[in-house]
Scaffold this motif. Structure first.
Motif, PDB file in Angstrom:
ATOM      1  N   CYS A  47       0.850  -1.197   0.000  1.00 23.25           N
ATOM      2  CA  CYS A  47       0.000   0.000   0.000  1.00 23.25           C
ATOM      3  C   CYS A  47       0.880   1.238   0.000  1.00 23.25           C
ATOM      4  O   CYS A  47       2.067   1.162   0.307  1.00 23.25           O
ATOM      5  N   SER A  48       0.271   2.365  -0.279  1.00 23.30           N
ATOM      6  CA  SER A  48       1.007   3.624  -0.184  1.00 23.30           C
ATOM      7  C   SER A  48       1.207   3.986   1.288  1.00 23.30           C
ATOM      8  O   SER A  48       0.446   3.548   2.161  1.00 23.30           O
ATOM      9  N   GLN A  49       2.222   4.801   1.547  1.00 22.16           N
ATOM     10  CA  GLN A  49       2.466   5.235   2.911  1.00 22.16           C
ATOM     11  C   GLN A  49       1.297   6.066   3.436  1.00 22.16           C
ATOM     12  O   GLN A  49       0.939   5.964   4.608  1.00 22.16           O
ATOM     13  N   ALA A  50       0.682   6.869   2.559  1.00 21.49           N
ATOM     14  CA  ALA A  50      -0.470   7.678   2.974  1.00 21.49           C
ATOM     15  C   ALA A  50      -1.635   6.786   3.413  1.00 21.49           C
ATOM     16  O   ALA A  50      -2.301   7.064   4.417  1.00 21.49           O
ATOM     17  N   ASN A  51      -1.863   5.721   2.668  1.00 21.57           N
ATOM     18  CA  ASN A  51      -2.949   4.796   3.001  1.00 21.57           C
ATOM     19  C   ASN A  51      -2.672   4.102   4.333  1.00 21.57           C
ATOM     20  O   ASN A  51      -3.552   4.003   5.196  1.00 21.57           O
ATOM     21  N   VAL A  52      -1.446   3.630   4.521  1.00 19.77           N
ATOM     22  CA  VAL A  52      -1.078   2.966   5.768  1.00 19.77           C
ATOM     23  C   VAL A  52      -1.188   3.942   6.935  1.00 19.77           C
ATOM     24  O   VAL A  52      -1.691   3.588   8.003  1.00 19.77           O
ATOM     25  N   SER A  53      -0.747   5.174   6.741  1.00 18.26           N
ATOM     26  CA  SER A  53      -0.837   6.183   7.802  1.00 18.26           C
ATOM     27  C   SER A  53      -2.285   6.417   8.221  1.00 18.26           C
ATOM     28  O   SER A  53      -2.583   6.550   9.414  1.00 18.26           O
ATOM     29  N   ARG A  54      -3.172   6.461   7.242  1.00 21.45           N
ATOM     30  CA  ARG A  54      -4.601   6.652   7.546  1.00 21.45           C
ATOM     31  C   ARG A  54      -5.138   5.489   8.375  1.00 21.45           C
ATOM     32  O   ARG A  54      -5.844   5.689   9.366  1.00 21.45           O
ATOM     33  N   HIS A  55      -4.764   4.268   8.008  1.00 17.76           N
ATOM     34  CA  HIS A  55      -5.222   3.097   8.752  1.00 17.76           C
ATOM     35  C   HIS A  55      -4.605   3.048  10.148  1.00 17.76           C
ATOM     36  O   HIS A  55      -5.277   2.695  11.118  1.00 17.76           O
ATOM     37  N   LEU A  56      -3.335   3.421  10.249  1.00 19.00           N
ATOM     38  CA  LEU A  56      -2.687   3.458  11.557  1.00 19.00           C
ATOM     39  C   LEU A  56      -3.357   4.474  12.474  1.00 19.00           C
ATOM     40  O   LEU A  56      -3.491   4.247  13.677  1.00 19.00           O
ATOM     41  N   SER A  57      -3.791   5.573  11.914  1.00 23.21           N
ATOM     42  CA  SER A  57      -4.506   6.587  12.692  1.00 23.21           C
ATOM     43  C   SER A  57      -5.788   6.007  13.285  1.00 23.21           C
ATOM     44  O   SER A  57      -6.099   6.230  14.461  1.00 23.21           O
ATOM     45  N   THR A  58      -6.510   5.240  12.492  1.00 20.48           N
ATOM     46  CA  THR A  58      -7.737   4.597  12.978  1.00 20.48           C
ATOM     47  C   THR A  58      -7.418   3.585  14.068  1.00 20.48           C
ATOM     48  O   THR A  58      -8.085   3.546  15.106  1.00 20.48           O
ATOM     49  N   LEU A  59      -6.397   2.773  13.847  1.00 18.09           N
ATOM     50  CA  LEU A  59      -6.013   1.767  14.846  1.00 18.09           C
ATOM     51  C   LEU A  59      -5.553   2.438  16.143  1.00 18.09           C
ATOM     52  O   LEU A  59      -5.873   1.965  17.241  1.00 18.09           O
ATOM     53  N   ALA A  60      -4.841   3.539  16.029  1.00 19.39           N
ATOM     54  CA  ALA A  60      -4.386   4.264  17.223  1.00 19.39           C
ATOM     55  C   ALA A  60      -5.575   4.894  17.957  1.00 19.39           C
ATOM     56  O   ALA A  60      -5.636   4.873  19.194  1.00 19.39           O
ATOM     57  N   LYS A  61      -6.514   5.417  17.201  1.00 22.18           N
ATOM     58  CA  LYS A  61      -7.710   6.036  17.794  1.00 22.18           C
ATOM     59  C   LYS A  61      -8.465   5.038  18.670  1.00 22.18           C
ATOM     60  O   LYS A  61      -9.035   5.393  19.698  1.00 22.18           O
ATOM     61  N   HIS A  62      -8.443   3.782  18.291  1.00 28.68           N
ATOM     62  CA  HIS A  62      -9.148   2.740  19.041  1.00 28.68           C
ATOM     63  C   HIS A  62      -8.243   2.007  20.028  1.00 28.68           C
ATOM     64  O   HIS A  62      -8.630   0.984  20.593  1.00 28.68           O
ATOM     65  N   GLY A  63      -7.037   2.520  20.203  1.00 30.04           N
ATOM     66  CA  GLY A  63      -6.135   1.971  21.208  1.00 30.04           C
ATOM     67  C   GLY A  63      -5.486   0.657  20.848  1.00 30.04           C
ATOM     68  O   GLY A  63      -5.012  -0.061  21.722  1.00 30.04           O
ATOM     69  N   MET A  64      -5.435   0.339  19.564  1.00 33.19           N
ATOM     70  CA  MET A  64      -4.852  -0.934  19.142  1.00 33.19           C
ATOM     71  C   MET A  64      -3.362  -0.839  18.886  1.00 33.19           C
ATOM     72  O   MET A  64      -2.656  -1.833  19.017  1.00 33.19           O
ATOM     73  N   VAL A  65      -2.888   0.330  18.468  1.00 34.46           N
ATOM     74  CA  VAL A  65      -1.466   0.540  18.243  1.00 34.46           C
ATOM     75  C   VAL A  65      -1.010   1.791  18.991  1.00 34.46           C
ATOM     76  O   VAL A  65      -1.810   2.663  19.311  1.00 34.46           O
ATOM     77  N   VAL A  66       0.286   1.821  19.255  1.00 34.48           N
ATOM     78  CA  VAL A  66       0.912   2.961  19.915  1.00 34.48           C
ATOM     79  C   VAL A  66       1.941   3.539  18.958  1.00 34.48           C
ATOM     80  O   VAL A  66       2.682   2.798  18.307  1.00 34.48           O
TER      81      VAL A  66
END
Length: 112
Positions: A47-66
């Motif tokens: 995936c593109s870095q922008a796409n991964v960053s967007r998904h990481l933001s969602t995962l972080a918002k829900h407390g799944m990643v730090v």
């Protein structure tokens, strides 16, 4: 789920919603081996870095990643390893259902 308030149930639904995107599941799976930066995850998930960053933001918002910044680099890691128990349970159930369906379909095709 018994005894959860309406607000708590909404939070649970949002948590599961964050897991409903295949790219997010790929990201979580890639973080099993340890922390990674966006570039590593983008490459691993194709995936593109922008796409991964967007998904990481969602995962972080829900407390799944730090997220942890180190100088100019930012690394992500799993916030709570129990997410893998949940994912493995669901993936195991889905795999068994698919095997059952394939077996049933194979049996039907053999009768033809």
């Amino acid at each position: 789920m018994e005894g959860l308030s309406e607000l708590a149930l909404n939070h649970v639904a949002q948590y599961f919603s964050a897991l409903s995107e295949p790219t997010r599941l790929k990201i979580l799976n890639n973080l099993r081996d340890g922390e990674k930066n966006v570039g590593d995850l983008a490459s691993a998930c194709d995936c593109s870095q922008a796409n991964v960053s967007r998904h990481l933001s969602t995962l972080a918002k829900h407390g799944m990643v730090v997220r942890e910044g180190r100088g100019t680099a930012v690394y992500y890691r799993i916030a709570d390893e129990s997410i893998y128990a949940l994912c493995d349970l669901v993936c195991g159930n889905v795999a068994r259902q698919l095997e059952s369906q394939a077996s049933l379909l194979g049996g039907l095709q053999a009768k033809k």
